[in-house]
Design a protein around this motif. Structure first.
Motif, PDB file in Angstrom:
ATOM      1  N   LEU A  63       0.511  -1.602  -0.203  1.00 33.77           N
ATOM      2  CA  LEU A  63       0.146  -0.521   0.073  1.00 33.77           C
ATOM      3  C   LEU A  63       1.002   0.952   0.375  1.00 33.77           C
ATOM      4  O   LEU A  63       0.803   2.243  -0.680  1.00 33.77           O
ATOM      5  CB  LEU A  63      -1.035  -0.195   0.736  1.00 33.77           C
ATOM      6  CG  LEU A  63      -1.547   1.498   1.074  1.00 33.77           C
ATOM      7  CD1 LEU A  63      -3.270   1.450  -0.198  1.00 33.77           C
ATOM      8  CD2 LEU A  63      -2.933   1.430   2.717  1.00 33.77           C
ATOM      9  N   HIS A  68       2.638   1.109  -3.037  1.00 38.40           N
ATOM     10  CA  HIS A  68       2.695   1.843  -4.797  1.00 38.40           C
ATOM     11  C   HIS A  68       1.764   3.148  -4.812  1.00 38.40           C
ATOM     12  O   HIS A  68       2.164   3.476  -5.701  1.00 38.40           O
ATOM     13  CB  HIS A  68       0.986   0.482  -4.591  1.00 38.40           C
ATOM     14  CG  HIS A  68       0.117   1.319  -5.969  1.00 38.40           C
ATOM     15  ND1 HIS A  68       0.609   0.885  -7.286  1.00 38.40           N
ATOM     16  CD2 HIS A  68      -1.229   1.759  -6.026  1.00 38.40           C
ATOM     17  CE1 HIS A  68      -0.246   0.546  -7.953  1.00 38.40           C
ATOM     18  NE2 HIS A  68      -1.158   1.635  -7.455  1.00 38.40           N
ATOM     19  N   HIS A  69       1.208   3.451  -3.633  1.00 39.10           N
ATOM     20  CA  HIS A  69       0.910   4.925  -3.104  1.00 39.10           C
ATOM     21  C   HIS A  69       1.694   6.031  -3.540  1.00 39.10           C
ATOM     22  O   HIS A  69       1.692   7.023  -3.351  1.00 39.10           O
ATOM     23  CB  HIS A  69       0.038   5.245  -2.490  1.00 39.10           C
ATOM     24  CG  HIS A  69      -1.306   4.513  -3.203  1.00 39.10           C
ATOM     25  ND1 HIS A  69      -2.343   4.541  -3.700  1.00 39.10           N
ATOM     26  CD2 HIS A  69      -1.937   3.732  -2.552  1.00 39.10           C
ATOM     27  CE1 HIS A  69      -3.545   4.411  -3.482  1.00 39.10           C
ATOM     28  NE2 HIS A  69      -3.404   2.509  -3.179  1.00 39.10           N
ATOM     29  N   VAL A 117       3.891   6.816  -0.338  1.00 35.58           N
ATOM     30  CA  VAL A 117       3.184   8.022   0.589  1.00 35.58           C
ATOM     31  C   VAL A 117       4.180   8.097   1.464  1.00 35.58           C
ATOM     32  O   VAL A 117       4.256   8.714   2.618  1.00 35.58           O
ATOM     33  CB  VAL A 117       1.765   7.935   1.150  1.00 35.58           C
ATOM     34  CG1 VAL A 117       0.646   7.759  -0.147  1.00 35.58           C
ATOM     35  CG2 VAL A 117       1.570   6.384   1.949  1.00 35.58           C
ATOM     36  N   LYS A 166       0.431  13.522  -0.325  1.00 33.05           N
ATOM     37  CA  LYS A 166      -0.085  12.165  -1.849  1.00 33.05           C
ATOM     38  C   LYS A 166      -0.338  10.705  -0.451  1.00 33.05           C
ATOM     39  O   LYS A 166      -1.945  10.341  -0.780  1.00 33.05           O
ATOM     40  CB  LYS A 166       0.992  11.224  -2.287  1.00 33.05           C
ATOM     41  CG  LYS A 166       1.120  11.396  -3.263  1.00 33.05           C
ATOM     42  CD  LYS A 166       2.280  10.539  -3.963  1.00 33.05           C
ATOM     43  CE  LYS A 166       3.250  11.718  -5.050  1.00 33.05           C
ATOM     44  NZ  LYS A 166       4.578  10.646  -5.611  1.00 33.05           N
ATOM     45  N   SER A 167      -0.337  11.101   1.054  1.00 32.63           N
ATOM     46  CA  SER A 167      -1.376   9.931   2.013  1.00 32.63           C
ATOM     47  C   SER A 167      -1.884  10.409   1.863  1.00 32.63           C
ATOM     48  O   SER A 167      -3.260  10.511   2.577  1.00 32.63           O
ATOM     49  CB  SER A 167       0.152  10.748   3.171  1.00 32.63           C
ATOM     50  OG  SER A 167       0.052   9.729   4.248  1.00 32.63           O
ATOM     51  N   LEU A 204      -5.001  10.029  -0.298  1.00 30.63           N
ATOM     52  CA  LEU A 204      -4.472   8.194  -0.199  1.00 30.63           C
ATOM     53  C   LEU A 204      -5.900   8.094   0.729  1.00 30.63           C
ATOM     54  O   LEU A 204      -6.914   7.552   0.683  1.00 30.63           O
ATOM     55  CB  LEU A 204      -3.851   7.297   0.311  1.00 30.63           C
ATOM     56  CG  LEU A 204      -4.025   6.240   0.578  1.00 30.63           C
ATOM     57  CD1 LEU A 204      -4.283   5.162  -0.730  1.00 30.63           C
ATOM     58  CD2 LEU A 204      -2.594   5.705   1.003  1.00 30.63           C
ATOM     59  N   HIS A 225      -9.997   7.044   0.310  1.00 32.42           N
ATOM     60  CA  HIS A 225     -10.150   5.607   0.648  1.00 32.42           C
ATOM     61  C   HIS A 225     -10.530   5.291   1.623  1.00 32.42           C
ATOM     62  O   HIS A 225     -11.037   4.043   2.216  1.00 32.42           O
ATOM     63  CB  HIS A 225      -8.764   4.446   0.265  1.00 32.42           C
ATOM     64  CG  HIS A 225      -8.774   4.646  -1.503  1.00 32.42           C
ATOM     65  ND1 HIS A 225      -9.205   4.121  -1.894  1.00 32.42           N
ATOM     66  CD2 HIS A 225      -8.104   5.236  -1.780  1.00 32.42           C
ATOM     67  CE1 HIS A 225      -8.618   4.448  -3.144  1.00 32.42           C
ATOM     68  NE2 HIS A 225      -8.091   5.315  -3.066  1.00 32.42           N
TER      69      HIS A 225
END
Length: 85
Positions: free
Chosen positions: A17, A20-21, A23, A53-54, A57, A61
């Motif tokens: 996770l 991929h992102h 973060v 980005k964190s 995300l 989500h």
């Protein structure tokens, strides 16, 4: 937002996770954690980028409204329709 720093297994769900992102960092040792903190302190652009980005995300989500909607959709699919009685 803030970058995510986690002590977790490489290749595990949390590692995937975060990686991929983009973060934050996943590390396996205290020394690696200290190095990650130093890197983020030294590289402002990286810290700000990972933090943004964190936050995105989490908002997309994991925000309560989003998670509640997902659970509701799952429960509606799993429960029989009242019209079939």
């Amino acid at each position: 937002g803030r970058p995510i720093l986690a002590i977790a297994s490489k290749g595990g769900e949390l590692d995937r996770l975060i990686t991929h992102h983009g973060v934050g960092f996943t590390v396996q040792t205290g020394q690696a954690l200290a190095e990650s903190i130093t890197t983020l302190k030294r590289l402002d652009d990286l810290r700000v980028s990972m933090g943004a980005k964190s936050r995105k995300l989490c908002e997309e989500h994991f925000e309560r409204r989003v998670v509640t909607k997902k659970y509701k959709e799952i429960l509606e699919v799993q429960s029989p329709s009242s019209s079939s009685n």
